[in-house]
Design an enzyme around this catalytic site. Sequence first.
Site, PDB file in Angstrom:
ATOM      1  N   ILE A   1       0.893  -1.158   0.000  1.00  0.00           N
ATOM      2  CA  ILE A   1       0.000   0.000   0.000  1.00  0.00           C
ATOM      3  C   ILE A   1       0.926   1.202   0.000  1.00  0.00           C
ATOM      4  O   ILE A   1       1.581   1.497   0.998  1.00  0.00           O
ATOM      5  CB  ILE A   1      -0.928   0.011   1.219  1.00  0.00           C
ATOM      6  N   PRO A   2       1.055   1.896  -1.138  1.00  0.00           N
ATOM      7  CA  PRO A   2       2.170   2.834  -1.350  1.00  0.00           C
ATOM      8  C   PRO A   2       2.000   4.195  -0.691  1.00  0.00           C
ATOM      9  O   PRO A   2       1.877   5.224  -1.362  1.00  0.00           O
ATOM     10  CB  PRO A   2       2.222   2.947  -2.872  1.00  0.00           C
ATOM     11  N   CYS A   3       2.023   4.218   0.640  1.00  0.00           N
ATOM     12  CA  CYS A   3       1.911   5.498   1.339  1.00  0.00           C
ATOM     13  C   CYS A   3       3.126   6.382   1.072  1.00  0.00           C
ATOM     14  O   CYS A   3       3.065   7.601   1.267  1.00  0.00           O
ATOM     15  CB  CYS A   3       1.743   5.273   2.842  1.00  0.00           C
ATOM     16  N   HIS A   4       4.227   5.789   0.577  1.00  0.00           N
ATOM     17  CA  HIS A   4       5.408   6.602   0.257  1.00  0.00           C
ATOM     18  C   HIS A   4       5.157   7.524  -0.935  1.00  0.00           C
ATOM     19  O   HIS A   4       5.932   8.449  -1.167  1.00  0.00           O
ATOM     20  CB  HIS A   4       6.606   5.691  -0.030  1.00  0.00           C
TER      21      HIS A   4
END
Length: 297
Positions: free
Chosen positions: A240-243
């Site tokens: 889950i690409p919170c970056h």
Amino acid sequence: MDQDSRYHYGVIARAIAVIDAEPGLGLEALSARMGMSPAHFQRVFSAWVGVSPKRYQQYLALGQAKTLLAQRRTTLEAADGSGLSGTGRLHDLFLRWEAMSPGLWAAKGEGLTVRWGAFDSPFGPAVAMGTEAGLCGLGFAAELGLEATREELMARWPKARFIEDPAAVAPWVEAAFTGRGEARLALIGAPFALKVWEALLTIPSGMVTTYSDVARAAGNPAAVRPAGTAIGRNPVGWLIPCHRALRKSGALGGYHWGLPVKRAMLAWEAARSEARDDGMELAEPCAEQGYQGRVIA
């Protein structure tokens, strides 16, 4: 993962850490740190990352975040409208996501058995946790250390039963960082947090967006601060690409597992995205996630 792949994982992970800590290090000095000849290191690094070590150093500059936001960003609505969050045509990993019931979330994992293990990743040591339904936690330990990372993840489900069993979660970890196989997710979270995490899934690799865009896509444009909190509480880093969420100014903002890890992830994705645009064939040392379906809230 075979022995050669595992060895190269370690080399690239260490190289990224060194490049981030010492951005001006030349090829000869960097390859010496890796115990390889300059030519061999350049070849391995370029095959896995998609660009040369020197070019990657340029991507790691903080200004690259502003460049991504100004020139390559995509709004979540545009990504969703173009179908990028549906068939995942830019990606090759099918990811299935099942959200756990609100009751189980409220019970803080009571009655749940969670298995965990420590693994190597392209972004340093990682701790992965999973239930029978799928991967429920993935944290990076470059700054906190393995024990603190494990304890931090466990604290999210304080009433669950935890068993150290790397073999049980290894196939999902393999899929997450190689793009081979299927990575299933089983997440526990409040309803708004689930919507925020779902919104993050629509941001394609090599693109970024803003916290305010995430809040809007989650259905509450005014909830920028709560959205930021939910982004920071994302239990499954990388997948889950919170970056990919930045401040409007282009500044990186915070990252739960450390800003060096966030910078490395963004640089990795941007470099590989550009390499694909240039028609380069790349090895697949880490997941280029594809997503189908929507969260069951």
